[in-house]
Design a protein around this motif. Structure first.
Motif, PDB file in Angstrom:
ATOM      1  N   ILE A 213      96.400  45.597 118.549  1.00 17.10           N
ATOM      2  CA  ILE A 213      95.567  45.235 119.121  1.00 17.10           C
ATOM      3  C   ILE A 213      95.949  45.111 120.961  1.00 17.10           C
ATOM      4  CG2 ILE A 213      93.254  43.551 119.654  1.00 17.10           C
ATOM      5  CD1 ILE A 213      94.575  43.377 116.385  1.00 17.10           C
ATOM      6  N   VAL A 214      95.176  45.970 122.105  1.00 17.75           N
ATOM      7  CA  VAL A 214      95.075  46.089 122.869  1.00 17.75           C
ATOM      8  C   VAL A 214      94.243  45.574 123.698  1.00 17.75           C
ATOM      9  CG1 VAL A 214      97.308  48.032 122.908  1.00 17.75           C
ATOM     10  CG2 VAL A 214      95.146  48.516 122.897  1.00 17.75           C
ATOM     11  N   GLY A 215      93.036  44.819 122.944  1.00 14.79           N
ATOM     12  CA  GLY A 215      91.794  44.124 124.229  1.00 14.79           C
ATOM     13  C   GLY A 215      91.292  44.017 123.125  1.00 14.79           C
ATOM     14  N   TRP A 236      97.293  62.046 123.357  1.00 13.86           N
ATOM     15  CA  TRP A 236      97.255  61.363 124.004  1.00 13.86           C
ATOM     16  C   TRP A 236      97.148  59.676 123.930  1.00 13.86           C
ATOM     17  CZ3 TRP A 236     100.578  62.816 127.757  1.00 13.86           C
ATOM     18  CH2 TRP A 236     100.565  64.119 128.119  1.00 13.86           C
ATOM     19  N   GLY A 237      96.330  60.196 122.607  1.00 10.57           N
ATOM     20  CA  GLY A 237      96.245  58.882 122.354  1.00 10.57           C
ATOM     21  C   GLY A 237      95.025  58.484 122.028  1.00 10.57           C
ATOM     22  N   HIS A 238      94.434  57.926 120.986  1.00  9.15           N
ATOM     23  CA  HIS A 238      92.718  57.073 120.804  1.00  9.15           C
ATOM     24  C   HIS A 238      92.277  55.861 120.867  1.00  9.15           C
ATOM     25  CE1 HIS A 238      91.918  57.824 116.831  1.00  9.15           C
ATOM     26  NE2 HIS A 238      91.022  56.882 116.688  1.00  9.15           N
ATOM     27  N   TYR A 239      91.080  55.201 121.247  1.00 12.14           N
ATOM     28  CA  TYR A 239      91.187  53.638 120.844  1.00 12.14           C
ATOM     29  C   TYR A 239      90.190  53.450 119.766  1.00 12.14           C
ATOM     30  CZ  TYR A 239      94.491  53.412 124.632  1.00 12.14           C
ATOM     31  OH  TYR A 239      95.660  54.069 125.709  1.00 12.14           O
ATOM     32  N   ALA A 240      89.795  52.083 119.557  1.00 10.87           N
ATOM     33  CA  ALA A 240      88.666  52.151 118.753  1.00 10.87           C
ATOM     34  C   ALA A 240      88.009  51.050 118.777  1.00 10.87           C
ATOM     35  CB  ALA A 240      89.506  52.432 117.024  1.00 10.87           C
ATOM     36  N   ALA A 241      87.134  50.832 119.427  1.00 11.56           N
ATOM     37  CA  ALA A 241      86.528  49.241 119.952  1.00 11.56           C
ATOM     38  C   ALA A 241      85.836  49.000 118.118  1.00 11.56           C
ATOM     39  CB  ALA A 241      85.092  49.161 120.504  1.00 11.56           C
ATOM     40  N   ASN A 242      86.401  47.998 117.218  1.00 12.63           N
ATOM     41  CA  ASN A 242      86.066  47.524 115.995  1.00 12.63           C
ATOM     42  C   ASN A 242      85.430  46.046 116.995  1.00 12.63           C
ATOM     43  OD1 ASN A 242      87.950  49.517 115.485  1.00 12.63           O
ATOM     44  ND2 ASN A 242      87.438  49.154 113.367  1.00 12.63           N
ATOM     45  N   MET A 243      84.176  45.821 115.587  1.00  8.15           N
ATOM     46  CA  MET A 243      83.720  44.413 114.965  1.00  8.15           C
ATOM     47  C   MET A 243      84.692  43.718 114.725  1.00  8.15           C
ATOM     48  SD  MET A 243      80.850  44.020 116.819  1.00  8.15           S
ATOM     49  CE  MET A 243      80.978  42.614 116.684  1.00  8.15           C
ATOM     50  N   ALA A 244      85.197  42.165 115.001  1.00  7.40           N
ATOM     51  CA  ALA A 244      86.173  41.880 114.585  1.00  7.40           C
ATOM     52  C   ALA A 244      86.091  40.834 113.142  1.00  7.40           C
ATOM     53  CB  ALA A 244      86.615  40.424 114.870  1.00  7.40           C
ATOM     54  N   ARG A 264      81.188  48.237 124.298  1.00  6.53           N
ATOM     55  CA  ARG A 264      81.264  49.294 125.396  1.00  6.53           C
ATOM     56  C   ARG A 264      81.748  48.972 126.115  1.00  6.53           C
ATOM     57  NH1 ARG A 264      79.133  54.407 125.464  1.00  6.53           N
ATOM     58  NH2 ARG A 264      78.701  53.821 127.467  1.00  6.53           N
ATOM     59  N   HIS A 265      82.072  47.488 126.641  1.00  6.03           N
ATOM     60  CA  HIS A 265      83.064  47.036 127.879  1.00  6.03           C
ATOM     61  C   HIS A 265      84.131  47.350 127.659  1.00  6.03           C
ATOM     62  CE1 HIS A 265      84.379  43.820 131.250  1.00  6.03           C
ATOM     63  NE2 HIS A 265      85.625  44.339 130.453  1.00  6.03           N
ATOM     64  N   ARG A 270      88.827  50.524 129.412  1.00  4.32           N
ATOM     65  CA  ARG A 270      90.188  51.112 129.571  1.00  4.32           C
ATOM     66  C   ARG A 270      89.913  51.956 130.101  1.00  4.32           C
ATOM     67  NH1 ARG A 270      95.071  49.811 127.613  1.00  4.32           N
ATOM     68  NH2 ARG A 270      93.739  48.346 126.035  1.00  4.32           N
ATOM     69  N   THR A 271      89.066  52.632 130.144  1.00  2.91           N
ATOM     70  CA  THR A 271      89.260  54.229 130.851  1.00  2.91           C
ATOM     71  C   THR A 271      89.609  53.658 132.636  1.00  2.91           C
ATOM     72  OG1 THR A 271      87.436  55.160 129.394  1.00  2.91           O
ATOM     73  CG2 THR A 271      87.630  55.909 132.013  1.00  2.91           C
ATOM     74  N   PHE A 272      88.919  53.011 132.883  1.00  2.00           N
ATOM     75  CA  PHE A 272      89.074  52.575 134.322  1.00  2.00           C
ATOM     76  C   PHE A 272      90.609  52.458 134.275  1.00  2.00           C
ATOM     77  CE2 PHE A 272      84.372  50.902 135.060  1.00  2.00           C
ATOM     78  CZ  PHE A 272      83.574  52.324 134.870  1.00  2.00           C
ATOM     79  N   CYS A 273      91.434  51.135 133.706  1.00  2.00           N
ATOM     80  CA  CYS A 273      92.403  50.743 133.807  1.00  2.00           C
ATOM     81  C   CYS A 273      93.421  51.508 133.552  1.00  2.00           C
ATOM     82  CB  CYS A 273      92.767  49.629 132.893  1.00  2.00           C
ATOM     83  SG  CYS A 273      92.541  48.181 133.317  1.00  2.00           S
ATOM     84  N   ARG A 274      93.180  52.897 132.672  1.00  2.00           N
ATOM     85  CA  ARG A 274      94.004  53.746 132.390  1.00  2.00           C
ATOM     86  C   ARG A 274      94.187  54.819 133.989  1.00  2.00           C
ATOM     87  NH1 ARG A 274      93.921  57.278 126.805  1.00  2.00           N
ATOM     88  NH2 ARG A 274      95.885  58.113 127.556  1.00  2.00           N
ATOM     89  N   LEU A 275      92.516  54.877 134.647  1.00  2.00           N
ATOM     90  CA  LEU A 275      92.630  55.480 135.947  1.00  2.00           C
ATOM     91  C   LEU A 275      93.332  54.587 136.582  1.00  2.00           C
ATOM     92  CD1 LEU A 275      88.897  57.082 135.071  1.00  2.00           C
ATOM     93  CD2 LEU A 275      91.123  59.017 134.880  1.00  2.00           C
TER      94      LEU A 275
END
Length: 533
Positions: A213-215, A236-244, A264-265, A270-275
């Motif tokens: 869990i990275v976010g 290059w990996g992907h990320y999943a935003a899951n309801m807890a 969506r946040h 994640r997109t802005f931080c990686r860029l």
């Protein structure tokens, strides 16, 4: 050859109409009359209609509308006029009935009165029957028993589930004791399974594996995790935003505005931080969530670096949402999703290395739109999306009638437009497009991002309220490093309907519809107006 599209350069839609009239040479060699049964008066029902004499003259077959998709790579839609005319007379009929819930335990208690432990009775059933029951059961008792057949569950002193039984596999790895993988998947995806079982079997972090869990984002009544899928089908990996696990969401109607903002946040963050990392920007947070103001400030800093010509290691986003689940008793998985509402996202590189040391462009679905926009401008000297938005605004009904609703729009504001495409690639497709020159989320300011989030939630909840239970949503973004201002950010929402799962027609990009897009838009507007905030 000009680009194949239903959008004309003068900002209107091009609609074709087939009026079939043809002859058929009869090459049959013999008649085989047979009795098919008897009618209510006892008269024999035969099959003589199947054996006509001589050649056939089909004078007036059903008319069929043909509408090229706005985007050539998405094929062509065909609308049966007779079917669609029936829907036009009653657009409220464009909906799916709620599935009937089954309960085998109720029947077993009638058949075996006094018997308290029904697990053995269920266990004796063939696996396909158990699978069907797991998908259709609405009774928690049935599902709890099926859960116990699918895997080994630990219970506390009060009989409540607290976890799974684990054993080591041949490689010494701890694995949960799951006896029937398909049955397990179907049970945990059934919304009627009690939440305490969902949490113990599949929702608690770690129960599905060691993805970090990275976010995380939490607000009153909402809680979302961000998982990293390091060994991903997406390079290059992907990320999943899951309801807890403390905010169970198995239905779109349960998805709050705060939930959608959180999902969506994490995507934007994640997109802005990686860029930003790729551009060498400093001042990024460590182990905390960016505020909306910080997110917007970071976006502007990234744009400034790009304007200065700094190259990016990644040049496009990938975002998708598989909502809903189903699996047939024969083992065919009918949708790619799994339990709990979640969304996936990743960044895509600009190029991929070939075997000879050279590079070629890496695939992104938004590139297909970029290629078409360039071809459209080259051919007509106009921006495709300007013509597309103009055609939507000036739409006339496909059937030409002026006494019924003609609008394709479901929802709109100053930033976005949610609408029914003139040529739907699933019978209930919706699309969402930015109205201003925004081609990707990096070009979307805070107000536009909030408008996108609201409209995505509206689209999914509207489709779900009409009965859609499986919906695939995809984003068509522009590359970050292109100066082109023609391409607008577009989302497509594609429900799977029970009788339209896809076959040879769809494999050819031929999409068959039984309603006019204007009538589906009217049905969506009505459904959206009934949704709670």
């Amino acid at each position: 050859m000009p680009p194949r599209t239903c959008v004309s350069p003068d900002g209107t839609f091009i609609v074709g109409l087939h009026r079939p009239c043809y002859q058929v040479r009869n090459l049959r060699t013999a008649d085989r009359p047979a009795c098919l049964g008897r009618d209510e008066h006892g008269q024999s029902v035969g099959n003589s209609a199947n054996y006509p004499e001589g050649n056939l003259d089909i004078a007036q077959a059903d008319p069929i509308f043909e509408i090229a998709n706005p985007f050539p790579f998405r094929g062509t839609t065909y609308i049966g006029k007779r079917w669609a005319d029936g829907r036009a007379a009653k657009p409220e009929s464009i909906r799916l009935p709620q599935p009937e819930g089954a309960s085998l335990c109720c029947l077993l208690r009638l058949w075996f009165p006094g018997e308290t432990d029904l697990r053995c009775r269920l266990a004796a059933l063939p696996l396909p029957l158990l699978q069907s029951l797991a998908a259709s059961a609405a009774a928690p008792d049935d599902l709890v028993l099926l859960a116990g057949l699918a895997c080994d569950i630990l219970h506390d002193e009060d009989g409540k589930p607290e976890g799974l039984v684990y054993r080591r596999d041949a490689k010494g790895r701890l694995r949960p004791c799951i006896h029937h993988e398909d049955l397990f998947e179907t049970v945990v995806n059934n919304p009627h399974l009690p939440n305490e079982y969902k949490i113990a079997m599949v929702l608690r972090p770690g129960v599905q594996g060691d993805s970090p869990i990275v976010g995380e984002i939490q607000s009153p009544g909402s809680h979302v995790y961000e998982y990293l899928r390091a060994n991903s089908y997406i390079p290059w990996g992907h990320y999943a935003a899951n309801m807890a696990e403390d905010q169970v969401r198995y239905a779109a109607t349960e998805l709050s505005a705060a939930d959608m903002t959180g999902l969506r946040h994490l995507y934007y963050q994640r997109t802005f931080c990686r860029l930003a990392d790729g551009l060498g920007l400093d001042g990024l947070p460590v182990q905390r969530t960016l505020t909306e103001e910080e997110l917007e400030d970071l976006r502007r800093r990234i744009l400034d670096r790009l304007a200065a010509g700094t190259p990016l290691p990644y040049s496009a986003t990938l975002w998708g949402w598989n909502y809903g689940f189903d699996q047939s008793a024969s083992g065919y998985r009918l949708h790619a999703s799994h339990q709990q509402i979640h969304q996936q996202f990743a960044l895509l590189p600009a190029t991929v290395a070939a075997g000879d040391g050279k590079h070629f462009p890496a695939y992104g679905c938004g590139d297909l739109i970029a290629d078409f926009c360039a071809a459209f401008r080259s051919r007509h000297g106009k921006s495709f999306f300007s013509c597309y938005l103009a055609a939507i605004a000036a739409n006339v009904r496909t059937d030409g009638r002026n006494d019924l609703p003609a609008s394709l729009v479901v929802h709109e504001d100053d930033h976005v437009l949610l609408f029914v495409p003139k040529a739907q690639t699933s019978q209930w497709e919706l699309q969402l497009v930015c109205r201003k020159p925004v081609g990707n989320i990096l070009e979307a300011d805070g107000a536009t991002r909030r408008a996108l989030d609201r409209s995505i939630r509206t689209a999914i909840r509207t489709l779900a309220s009409l009965g859609a239970r499986m919906i695939t949503s995809i984003e068509f973004p522009k590359r970050f490093d292109t100066p082109d201002r023609d391409q607008l950010l577009l989302y497509s929402f594609l429900p799977k309907l029970p009788q339209s799962m896809g076959a040879f027609s769809e494999a050819q990009l031929r999409f068959i519809n039984g309603h006019y897009p204007e009538d589906f838009a009217a049905a969506c507007r009505k459904a959206a107006s009934r949704l709670a905030p």
